[in-house]
Scaffold this active site. Sequence first.
Site, mmCIF file in Angstrom:
data_model
loop_
_atom_site.group_PDB
_atom_site.id
_atom_site.type_symbol
_atom_site.label_atom_id
_atom_site.label_comp_id
_atom_site.label_asym_id
_atom_site.label_seq_id
_atom_site.Cartn_x
_atom_site.Cartn_y
_atom_site.Cartn_z
ATOM 1 N N CYS A 384 4.047 -1.567 -5.569
ATOM 2 C CA CYS A 384 4.039 -0.677 -6.795
ATOM 3 C C CYS A 384 5.194 0.192 -7.203
ATOM 4 O O CYS A 384 6.043 0.727 -6.635
ATOM 5 C CB CYS A 384 2.960 0.699 -6.508
ATOM 6 N N CYS A 387 5.564 3.710 -6.869
ATOM 7 C CA CYS A 387 5.626 4.296 -5.469
ATOM 8 C C CYS A 387 7.383 3.898 -5.290
ATOM 9 O O CYS A 387 7.875 4.870 -4.697
ATOM 10 C CB CYS A 387 4.933 3.392 -4.553
#
Length: 464
Positions: A384, A387
Amino acid sequence: MAFAASSSAISGSISSRSLRPQELRGPQIGSFRLLDRTFVPSVSANSSGRRCLVKPVHAESKRSDSIVPLATTLAADPEVAEKVVETEDFEKLAKVLSDASPLAIIDKALEKFGNDIAIAFSGAEDVALIEYAKLTGRPFRVFSLDTGRLNPETYKFFDTVEKHYGIRIEYMFPDAVEVQGLVRAKGLFSFYEDGHQECCRVRKVRPLRRALKGLRAWITGQRKDQSPGTRAEIPVVQVDPSFEGMDGGVGSLVKWNPLADVKSNDIWNFLRAMNVPINTLHLQGYVSIGCEPCTRPVLPGQHEREGRWWWEDAKAKECGLHKGNIKQEAESSNGSAQTNGRAAVADIFSSSNVVNLTRTGIENLTRLEDRREPWLVVLYAPWCPFCQAMEGSYMELAEKLDGSGVKVAKFRADGEHKEFAQKELQLGSFPTILFFPKHSARPIKYSSEKRDVDSLMAFVNALQ
């Protein structure tokens, strides 16, 4: 994105015996008028590099995404019909141009495709494409998609760009009947509940498809650093994996991404150096700019694409205009391909100050009603980009909290663990941050989008 006509048109050579004077018309993207090129045999590109016989260009029918044969086609000259042309190997060309500057790449694109190529302009920092095109000294065209939901600042920016460069942007609009049907059936903001794909399909993808049917190539402002999950592998030039050009069929459209290897900071340094006009939304914290209801400023610690469709997971953050990019991330994040994904993507939040919780570990943590010390846990997926964007601030926070009595941890919540995390751990999208107090069984979810160290520290201090 919007279309702008070039300062001078490149017209095809047409024999006087083949064409009546009233049939001479200028080219238009997405128009329903027959093009002067219609009467010139052309060759469809394909990704395999095979030799193709020339065939007549097709014109687009009114209010339809399909193309229909030209009503009156001239008899093919036997001598012309026997000619074959080698198509370009764009994979090889991409390697040749991999170290070239954006200026050199755009110059090559305009040289090869002339009036059959256009710049896709979204009203954000891809105004750099227009500046580069102007610097080549070649004629160029620009188009944009007016979804009907853009910010007022974006419309003003379009006008400023037209006046600055002395061009006309060729706008494409969604089908009014389709928009009316969607809004009447689901309301104005259905995308907040069932995802943005349907609205984008009506307001952006279908108008783009109509636009590209009038081209052989287009130029986009995609960059690898815009969305590491979906755009990390884009080449500077490719056969478009999703759309068709004027000749129709797979391989009939070429997609140029001159900024693919350029970093965001370098783009902005170029814009400032050339005194290029910019969208005033950038001064309000907007980085990636789309439709007004689906775009917001990014906050400290957030990736630039997190301001788009913020209520959805990272894997959905393409509107469909570049849907060919999504495959790589889908393979990495899908539960059924999780083994390959874990082997291909390096883990993040790796530090001696961050505890790596297993499924059993976090289940035990949720059962404790009388903890000896509070815990801060991030639910994440290493693929991600959002993230990844907060990794630095989270690691710094863990270092600051070392020895404070607060445990800092991480739990990988994608793949086989995602359903559990959604049901038991309040996972909405990645990353999700939870605080487990000393004397409470239920964790408290961090609701702010600010992920800088000071904001996270204030959250911890308020609850411990």
